[in-house]
Design a protein around this motif. Structure first.
Motif, mmCIF file in Angstrom:
data_model
loop_
_atom_site.group_PDB
_atom_site.id
_atom_site.type_symbol
_atom_site.label_atom_id
_atom_site.label_comp_id
_atom_site.label_asym_id
_atom_site.label_seq_id
_atom_site.Cartn_x
_atom_site.Cartn_y
_atom_site.Cartn_z
ATOM 1 N N ARG A 140 -4.434 1.226 -4.720
ATOM 2 C CA ARG A 140 -5.183 0.087 -4.187
ATOM 3 C C ARG A 140 -5.055 -1.132 -5.112
ATOM 4 N NH1 ARG A 140 -8.964 -1.484 -0.726
ATOM 5 N NH2 ARG A 140 -10.700 -2.772 -1.436
ATOM 6 N N VAL A 189 -2.503 -1.968 -7.115
ATOM 7 C CA VAL A 189 -1.198 -2.619 -7.037
ATOM 8 C C VAL A 189 -0.930 -3.190 -5.648
ATOM 9 C CG1 VAL A 189 -0.267 -1.192 -8.882
ATOM 10 C CG2 VAL A 189 0.068 -0.474 -6.505
ATOM 11 N N GLU A 190 -1.611 -2.672 -4.626
ATOM 12 C CA GLU A 190 -1.383 -3.162 -3.267
ATOM 13 C C GLU A 190 -2.318 -4.290 -2.864
ATOM 14 O OE1 GLU A 190 0.520 0.652 -0.872
ATOM 15 O OE2 GLU A 190 -1.612 0.204 -0.641
ATOM 16 N N LYS A 191 -3.582 -4.263 -3.353
ATOM 17 C CA LYS A 191 -4.585 -5.170 -2.799
ATOM 18 C C LYS A 191 -5.408 -5.960 -3.813
ATOM 19 C CE LYS A 191 -5.227 -2.336 1.365
ATOM 20 N NZ LYS A 191 -4.478 -3.260 2.229
ATOM 21 N N GLU A 193 -4.760 -6.706 -7.473
ATOM 22 C CA GLU A 193 -4.150 -7.585 -8.473
ATOM 23 C C GLU A 193 -3.762 -8.928 -7.846
ATOM 24 O OE1 GLU A 193 -3.405 -7.797 -11.730
ATOM 25 O OE2 GLU A 193 -4.536 -5.974 -12.218
ATOM 26 N N GLY A 207 -1.973 -8.458 -4.484
ATOM 27 C CA GLY A 207 -1.260 -7.265 -4.913
ATOM 28 C C GLY A 207 0.035 -7.600 -5.624
ATOM 29 N N ASN A 243 3.057 -6.213 -4.759
ATOM 30 C CA ASN A 243 4.207 -6.049 -3.859
ATOM 31 C C ASN A 243 5.289 -5.174 -4.496
ATOM 32 O OD1 ASN A 243 5.558 -6.432 -1.399
ATOM 33 N ND2 ASN A 243 6.723 -8.162 -2.221
ATOM 34 N N ARG A 260 5.189 2.893 -5.512
ATOM 35 C CA ARG A 260 3.852 3.108 -4.939
ATOM 36 C C ARG A 260 3.641 4.567 -4.546
ATOM 37 N NH1 ARG A 260 3.399 0.621 -0.221
ATOM 38 N NH2 ARG A 260 5.498 -0.237 -0.098
#
Length: 351
Positions: free
Chosen positions: A139, A141-143, A145, A150, A152, A158
């Motif tokens: 979560r 790294v995806e949403k 940061e 994120g 990307n 991932r």
């Protein structure tokens, strides 16, 4: 000069890897981006993780000893670096993609709460949807940061982050996606190699355990020193997984594994550590205090959501995201402002 020749050269170098290795040129991101001139896609992922806020916070998050004051106790950051180095060694030996293994290893624990597994268990109990540090790492790294955008990262990184964790019991256990890269499988085992050995060293350092306490089979098969134990595990994995190097034929698709004897020995050590170190440490005074602090913080911010920083914008997850991102010391300071004296146990201990 067209610097893209640098990335092209690096990608050509990957063509000499094992046929089973992941290739960065084949990687995919959710949002398409122009490629870097001088880095492969996995190298870009590694750099994004290292430069993230969540990665920097790992230096003040618990491995086993909560908010240690001693200079040489392992933190979540030093654990992450050790996992990365072990994973790189194994990947290099098996002619797999070292950059992918490194990126997964550096990102695998970004979602850990303050106070280690004690904090994780408490958040899991408090939040209706449950909580695991692996899913929280994903979560982040995806949403979370970059103010909600994120990082990307590529799918391979991932997936490796999301799949690194293993339950208590067999070190090879736990559900593994059928398409999990060999590099991600390496990180799963490197994580266990790192924490079993550095946690044991910390237990010796703190006087919680003595070398003679170790099961005899562990000393006989792994060695009587920290470096010997790590080397025994790493060399066994390389030997048992040699088909992954692509030198013994191409079918069937290999996996990363241990020999039967090593797997048995590591499981003995792992269960010993749970019974003699992890569980007793979690149940001690600091573990009790850590749980109280997490409960206090959860209740407080659940009732006062307007005080949560705006970067945690998901209404359903804001409380969990904020608390999970805290370092040990930040959580203690925040709890002390709400209820003075709740963190006094941490000011009186010697570790």
């Amino acid at each position: 000069m067209n610097l893209a020749v640098v990335r092209h050269r690096l990608e050509l170098r990957e063509e000499s890897y094992s046929p089973f290795a992941a290739r960065s040129k084949d990687s995919q991101r959710e949002q398409r981006e122009s490629p870097s001139d001088v880095r492969t896609e996995y190298q870009r992922d590694r750099d994004r993780i290292v430069h993230s806020k969540a990665f920097r916070r790992l230096k003040h998050k618990t491995q086993v000893f909560i908010a240690p004051s001693g200079d040489h106790y392992v933190t979540r950051l030093t654990h992450t670096l050790e996992v990365s180095q072990i994973a790189r060694t194994i990947a290099r030996a098996l002619n797999l993609n070292e950059d992918l293994a490194e990126a997964i290893a550096l990102g695998h624990d970004l979602g850990h709460t303050p106070f280690g597994h004690v904090g994780e268990k408490e958040v899991d109990d408090l939040h209706p949807a449950g909580f695991t540090h692996a899913s929280q790492s994903l979560r982040i790294v995806e949403k979370l940061e970059r103010k909600g955008r994120g990082l990307n990262l590529t799918f391979d990184v991932r997936q490796g982050i999301a799949s690194h964790s293993k339950p208590r019991g067999d070190v090879m256990g736990g559900a593994v996606p059928g398409d999990l890269t060999l590099e991600a499988q390496i990180v799963r085992l490197s994580d266990a190699i790192a924490y079993l050995n550095h946690d044991l060293a910390d237990a010796f350092r703190a006087g919680v355990l003595k070398s003679e306490d170790l099961p005899k089979v562990v000393t006989e098969r792994l060695g009587d020193r920290h470096s010997k134990r790590i080397d025994s595990m790493v060399t066994d994995i390389v030997s048992a997984s040699w088909d992954a190097a692509g030198e013994n034929g191409l079918d069937p698709r290999p996996s990363i594994r241990m020999s039967g004897e090593m797997r048995e020995t590591v499981n003995v050590l792992r269960e010993f550590m749970f019974e003699r170190f992890y569980v007793p440490k979690d149940q001690g005074a600091e573990g009790v205090a850590a749980r109280e602090i997490v409960r206090l913080l959860y209740r407080h911010f659940d009732d006062n959501r307007s005080t949560i920083p705006g970067e945690y914008h998901d209404e359903e997850r804001a409380v969990v995201d904020y608390i999970a991102g805290m370092t040990d010391q930040y959580a203690i300071r925040m709890a002390e402002r709400i209820e003075p004296g709740i963190g006094k146990v941490f000011a009186m201990r010697r570790v």
